[in-house]
Design a protein around this motif. Sequence first.
Motif, PDB file in Angstrom:
ATOM      1  N   GLY A 133       0.765  -1.236   0.000  1.00  0.00           N
ATOM      2  CA  GLY A 133       0.000   0.000   0.000  1.00  0.00           C
ATOM      3  C   GLY A 133       0.795   1.284   0.000  1.00  0.00           C
ATOM      4  O   GLY A 133       0.209   2.365   0.019  1.00  0.00           O
ATOM      5  N   LYS A 134       2.110   1.217  -0.016  1.00  0.00           N
ATOM      6  CA  LYS A 134       2.933   2.434   0.050  1.00  0.00           C
ATOM      7  C   LYS A 134       2.717   3.321  -1.174  1.00  0.00           C
ATOM      8  O   LYS A 134       2.423   4.509  -1.054  1.00  0.00           O
ATOM      9  CB  LYS A 134       4.412   2.058   0.190  1.00  0.00           C
ATOM     10  N   THR A 135       2.848   2.730  -2.346  1.00  0.00           N
ATOM     11  CA  THR A 135       2.617   3.484  -3.578  1.00  0.00           C
ATOM     12  C   THR A 135       1.150   3.855  -3.697  1.00  0.00           C
ATOM     13  O   THR A 135       0.811   4.988  -4.077  1.00  0.00           O
ATOM     14  CB  THR A 135       3.080   2.673  -4.809  1.00  0.00           C
ATOM     15  N   THR A 136       0.270   2.932  -3.358  1.00  0.00           N
ATOM     16  CA  THR A 136      -1.167   3.190  -3.454  1.00  0.00           C
ATOM     17  C   THR A 136      -1.561   4.403  -2.612  1.00  0.00           C
ATOM     18  O   THR A 136      -2.334   5.256  -3.060  1.00  0.00           O
ATOM     19  CB  THR A 136      -1.966   1.941  -3.018  1.00  0.00           C
ATOM     20  N   ALA A 137      -1.022   4.512  -1.417  1.00  0.00           N
ATOM     21  CA  ALA A 137      -1.309   5.666  -0.561  1.00  0.00           C
ATOM     22  C   ALA A 137      -0.784   6.954  -1.190  1.00  0.00           C
ATOM     23  O   ALA A 137      -1.455   7.996  -1.160  1.00  0.00           O
ATOM     24  CB  ALA A 137      -0.711   5.464   0.825  1.00  0.00           C
ATOM     25  N   ALA A 138       0.422   6.898  -1.755  1.00  0.00           N
ATOM     26  CA  ALA A 138       0.983   8.086  -2.408  1.00  0.00           C
ATOM     27  C   ALA A 138       0.143   8.492  -3.611  1.00  0.00           C
ATOM     28  O   ALA A 138      -0.081   9.686  -3.848  1.00  0.00           O
ATOM     29  CB  ALA A 138       2.429   7.824  -2.821  1.00  0.00           C
ATOM     30  N   LEU A 139      -0.345   7.516  -4.365  1.00  0.00           N
ATOM     31  CA  LEU A 139      -1.201   7.828  -5.517  1.00  0.00           C
ATOM     32  C   LEU A 139      -2.533   8.422  -5.072  1.00  0.00           C
ATOM     33  O   LEU A 139      -3.077   9.306  -5.735  1.00  0.00           O
ATOM     34  CB  LEU A 139      -1.411   6.587  -6.375  1.00  0.00           C
TER      35      LEU A 139
END
Length: 174
Positions: A17-23
């Motif tokens: 979820g790291k990238t997903t949260a940033a997106l």
Amino acid sequence: MKPKTGLILVNTGHGKGKTTAALGAAVRACGAGLKVLIIQFIKGKWRYGELEALKKLPGVEIRPMGLGLIKKGEDLAPHKEAAQKALESARCEVRSGGWDLIILDEVCNAMRRGLLDPLQVADLLRQKPAHLHMILTGRDCPDKIMDMADTVTRFVNEKHHLARGVEAQKGIEF
């Protein structure tokens, strides 16, 4: 009115979820009329969900500059060269003052794999204009970078479908 304070946020850890949260932050920023740049340090130019979706958002630019996942035993030199080019692109854009939010996606992975020196990334963060928000993502963010951040979120994997042998799902993982 107080001047806007640009924040440094880090999304790290071994959970999903790291990238997903940033997106998600990029979508929120777009909705608020902010200009957003996403530089991807590992992902390349093949077609995947976020690349296609973000092309449709006004004021959002995504630049996949990596060569893809690094396989065990693979020569790191081409990946290191790509990561250095991505960092130079980030450096130019930070100095340009033309963005409200810059996301350095998987930059922590690039540091962890030795493609970038954390001192280079720390120097970039010190150069950021006061108004600019930056989000850094990836596993095992170096302490030096986390110390510079205003917000650090660790993603922890409690349970993951891959552990049960369920493949990565289009639209969820890519």
